[in-house]
Design a protein around this motif. Structure first.
Motif, PDB file in Angstrom:
ATOM      1  N   SER A 180      39.262  46.774  40.424  1.00  0.00           N
ATOM      2  CA  SER A 180      38.467  46.042  39.492  1.00  0.00           C
ATOM      3  C   SER A 180      39.365  46.132  38.165  1.00  0.00           C
ATOM      4  O   SER A 180      38.648  45.814  37.261  1.00  0.00           O
ATOM      5  N   GLN A 181      40.426  46.217  38.383  1.00  0.00           N
ATOM      6  CA  GLN A 181      41.282  45.956  37.053  1.00  0.00           C
ATOM      7  C   GLN A 181      42.373  44.996  37.335  1.00  0.00           C
ATOM      8  O   GLN A 181      42.721  44.501  38.331  1.00  0.00           O
TER       9      GLN A 181
ATOM     10  N   HIS B 100      27.052  47.901  44.371  1.00  0.00           N
ATOM     11  CA  HIS B 100      28.450  47.448  43.882  1.00  0.00           C
ATOM     12  C   HIS B 100      28.883  46.255  44.176  1.00  0.00           C
ATOM     13  O   HIS B 100      29.799  45.706  43.791  1.00  0.00           O
TER      14      HIS B 100
ATOM     15  N   TRP C  48      34.065  45.861  34.436  1.00  0.00           N
ATOM     16  CA  TRP C  48      34.620  47.207  34.489  1.00  0.00           C
ATOM     17  C   TRP C  48      35.526  47.509  33.470  1.00  0.00           C
ATOM     18  O   TRP C  48      35.867  48.841  33.227  1.00  0.00           O
TER      19      TRP C  48
ATOM     20  N   GLN D  17      31.924  45.180  42.519  1.00  0.00           N
ATOM     21  CA  GLN D  17      33.322  45.490  42.702  1.00  0.00           C
ATOM     22  C   GLN D  17      34.210  44.384  42.566  1.00  0.00           C
ATOM     23  O   GLN D  17      33.984  43.088  42.902  1.00  0.00           O
TER      24      GLN D  17
ATOM     25  N   ILE E 112      37.759  51.615  40.795  1.00  0.00           N
ATOM     26  CA  ILE E 112      38.779  51.394  39.582  1.00  0.00           C
ATOM     27  C   ILE E 112      39.947  50.377  40.058  1.00  0.00           C
ATOM     28  O   ILE E 112      40.185  49.396  39.679  1.00  0.00           O
TER      29      ILE E 112
ATOM     30  N   PRO F 276      27.695  47.405  37.909  1.00  0.00           N
ATOM     31  CA  PRO F 276      29.072  46.724  37.808  1.00  0.00           C
ATOM     32  C   PRO F 276      29.720  46.131  39.228  1.00  0.00           C
ATOM     33  O   PRO F 276      29.832  47.304  40.083  1.00  0.00           O
TER      34      PRO F 276
ATOM     35  N   ARG G 273      34.082  50.005  31.085  1.00  0.00           N
ATOM     36  CA  ARG G 273      33.858  51.398  31.654  1.00  0.00           C
ATOM     37  C   ARG G 273      35.110  52.273  31.945  1.00  0.00           C
ATOM     38  O   ARG G 273      35.346  53.170  31.689  1.00  0.00           O
TER      39      ARG G 273
END
Ligand code: HEC
Length: 140
Positions: A139-140, A74, A90, A84, A136, A82, A93
């Motif tokens: 990655s947002q 990652h 992301w 990091q 998560i 996907p 997902r």
């Protein structure tokens, strides 16, 4: 000159003898001083005294699990993983919901390089969930 050398030799001998000729008290004193610091005390071992340094202290953090088991793919996107920190990769997902991603982490994604638990068979489900949370969050 010769006398000087003999004197040195004598001194050396005296020092050597002194080093070997220790009393028990001196010996244990020295052993206590050169004992390694931070000895590991296994869980449940009460013989160590003081607060035990527990070798296996509960689940690893999501970051630790990520670094040990997930980063290999990652961090660089191996086999289409996907990456990091790649918000775009992301987004879809993450939109599936955390439970779906937990399940992918634990069971893998059939037919892809995402193998069950990223191959970390010593990882508990809980630890995989923590790693997914870590991925998560980053990655947002
Ligand atoms: C051998 C490479 C590899 C390793 C190691 C790996 N992954 Fe993956 N991972 C992938 C690939 C490839 C995908 C994309 C799968 C796909 O096409 O949906 C993926 C996708 C995912 C997804 C998204 C799944 C979805 O449903 O969209 C999650 C979550 C995930 N990995 C978590 C982890 C965790 C947690 C670890 C470590 C415990 C890990 N992965 C280790 C290759 C890997």
């Amino acid at each position: 000159m010769t006398r000087f050398i003999f004197a040195l030799l004598g001194l050396g001998l005296a020092v050597t003898v002194a080093a070997v000729d220790l009393t028990d008290a001196q010996r244990s004193d020295i052993e206590a001083r050169i004992k390694p610091m931070g000895e590991v005390c296994l869980q449940g071992d009460t013989s160590c005294g003081g607060p035990a340094v527990v070798a296996n202290a509960g689940p690893r953090s999501g970051e630790d699990v990520y670094n040990a088991a997930c980063m290999a793919c990652h961090a660089s996107g191996v086999a289409g993983a996907p990456m990091q920190g790649d918000v775009t990769a992301w987004a879809d997902r993450i939109a599936k919901g955390t439970d779906v991603l937990y399940a992918s982490g634990v069971n893998g994604v059939a037919g892809t390089g995402m193998i069950a638990k990223g191959g970390c068979m010593t990882c508990s489900d809980e630890e995989i969930h923590a790693a997914v949370d870590f991925m998560i969050a980053g990655s947002q």
